[in-house]
Scaffold this active site. Structure first.
Site, short mmCIF file in Angstrom:
data_model
loop_
_atom_site.label_atom_id
_atom_site.label_comp_id
_atom_site.label_asym_id
_atom_site.label_seq_id
_atom_site.Cartn_x
_atom_site.Cartn_y
_atom_site.Cartn_z
N LYS A 196 0.86 -1.18 0.00
CA LYS A 196 0.00 0.00 0.00
C LYS A 196 0.90 1.22 0.00
O LYS A 196 1.68 1.43 0.92
CB LYS A 196 -0.90 -0.01 1.22
N LYS A 249 -2.04 -1.56 -3.94
CA LYS A 249 -2.91 -0.40 -3.91
C LYS A 249 -2.10 0.87 -3.97
O LYS A 249 -1.12 0.98 -3.23
CB LYS A 249 -3.70 -0.44 -2.59
C1 PBG Z 1 -7.05 3.64 5.23
C2 PBG Z 1 -7.58 3.37 3.88
C3 PBG Z 1 -7.46 4.25 2.80
C4 PBG Z 1 -8.08 3.66 1.72
C5 PBG Z 1 -8.57 2.42 2.15
N1 PBG Z 1 -8.24 2.25 3.48
C6 PBG Z 1 -6.90 5.60 2.72
C7 PBG Z 1 -5.64 5.93 3.39
O1 PBG Z 1 -4.74 5.10 3.56
O2 PBG Z 1 -5.54 7.08 3.81
C8 PBG Z 1 -8.19 4.31 0.39
C9 PBG Z 1 -9.12 3.73 -0.60
C10 PBG Z 1 -9.41 4.61 -1.76
O3 PBG Z 1 -8.81 5.68 -1.99
O4 PBG Z 1 -10.32 4.23 -2.52
N2 PBG Z 1 -6.94 2.61 6.12
#
Ligand code: PBG
Length: 328
Positions: A196, A249
């Site tokens: 991520k 991601k």
């Molecule tokens: C945070 C989380 C995020 C997303 C999913 N879980 C955002 C972040 O890390 O700030 C983003 C998903 C998206 O942008 O569609 N636990």
């Protein structure tokens, strides 16, 4: 001899025989945003066509999507500011908004897989995925793990089929696996947000949940967009710690990472086509600059080509409906 690749493209039927990757509704996971209340459906400004919904509407929508062949939803809660604190205490409340929704969705649509989010940010007054040290502002890794583990167990107790840690703390997959096993949830899977990245493409999601960090950024735990070797390291660790699925991601700007992990992984690979990627296609097509349906389908098949086994995407519901229409 005349070698002519165009022979394999000369008709739709020959193209269909030559096609290497096919997108199916069963590849898709729809993210959903849950809010408190009844009969609520507010559109997210930066994500036209996507709504924060109360449980009744989430259930209706889930039934419809499941009828169109969507196997799973990834549920995210929007929590009122008054319920947030630095320990994300509300996240482990068995009677909370989120746990109640998980129970009710499983009751209404038992065959739909419910994937839950394990991270502190929707519940944290600091807007971070981990516990923040009050003095230094540091995100505390090992102090966060028990909070995540309790959250995962609470979600499992509510009926979650798969828990998905999205926090990027070190060692959390093993910590959560042990906690689930000890509580008797040996059948609950872990979909780890393995690679991520610290991405600006999450902006619209943070609007939807009002979950942006109050201070600083997420760069000490989410990955540097410039790196791919580090993704391999994270994948090896997560798999060794017992992850049942790994995830990359965001999606489109990281297709090379999807391909790299798909080649080395012994577990299925998911990709998250995130909020900012959704917003781009919506905005461009609203201006008449891109054809929405065609660019969505091209984007989704690109994930299959890169090697993803499953795709979390805000286009899931629409894409499944289109695929169904094509068949009829
Ligand atoms: C945070 C989380 C995020 C997303 C999913 N879980 C955002 C972040 O890390 O700030 C983003 C998903 C998206 O942008 O569609 N636990």
């Amino acid at each position: 001899m005349d070698i002519r690749p165009r022979r394999n493209r000369k008709s739709e039927s020959i193209r269909s025989l030559s096609r290497e990757n096919v997108l199916k509704a069963s590849d898709l996971i729809m993210p959903l945003f849950l809010i408190d209340g009844e009969n609520k459906k507010d559109e997210i400004k930066s994500m036209p066509g996507i709504f924060r919904m109360s449980l009744d509407n989430i259930i209706k929508f889930s039934e419809e999507m499941h009828g169109n062949g969507i196997p799973a939803v990834a549920l995210f809660p929007a929590i009122e500011d008054s319920k947030k604190d630095r320990y994300a205490t509300e996240s482990v409340n068995d009677r909370g908004l989120y746990q109640n929704a998980i129970r009710e969705i499983k009751k209404a649509v038992p065959d739909l897989t419910v994937i839950t989010d394990v991270a502190m940010d929707p519940y944290s007054s600091d807007g971070h995925d981990g516990l923040v040290d009050e003095k230094s502002g540091e995100i505390l890794n090992d102090e966060t793990l028990p909070i995540l583990a309790k959250m995962a167990v609470s979600q499992a107790r509510a009926g979650a089929d798969i828990v998905a840690p999205s926090d990027m703390m070190d060692g959390r997959v093993l910590y959560i696996r042990r906690a689930l096993d000890e509580a008797g949830f040996t059948d609950v899977g872990i979909l780890s947000y393995t690679a991520k990245y610290a991405s600006a493409f999450y902006g619209p999601f943070r609007d939807a949940l009002n979950s942006a960090p109050k201070k600083g950024d997420k760069k000490t735990y989410q990955m540097d967009p410039a790196n791919v070797r580090e993704a391999v390291r994270e994948a090896e660790l997560d798999i060794a710690e017992g992850a049942d699925f790994i995830m990359v991601k965001p999606g489109l700007p990281y297709l090379d990472v999807v391909k790299t992990l798909a080649e080395i992984s012994s577990v299925p690979v998911a990709v998250y086509n995130v909020s900012g990627e959704y917003a781009m296609l919506r905005a461009a097509s609203a201006n008449g600059w891109l054809d929405y349906k065609k660019t969505v389908m091209e984007t989704l098949v690109s994930f299959k080509r890169a090697g993803a086994d499953m795709i979390l995407t805000y286009h899931a519901a629409e894409a499944a409906a289109w695929l169904k229409d094509e068949k009829n």
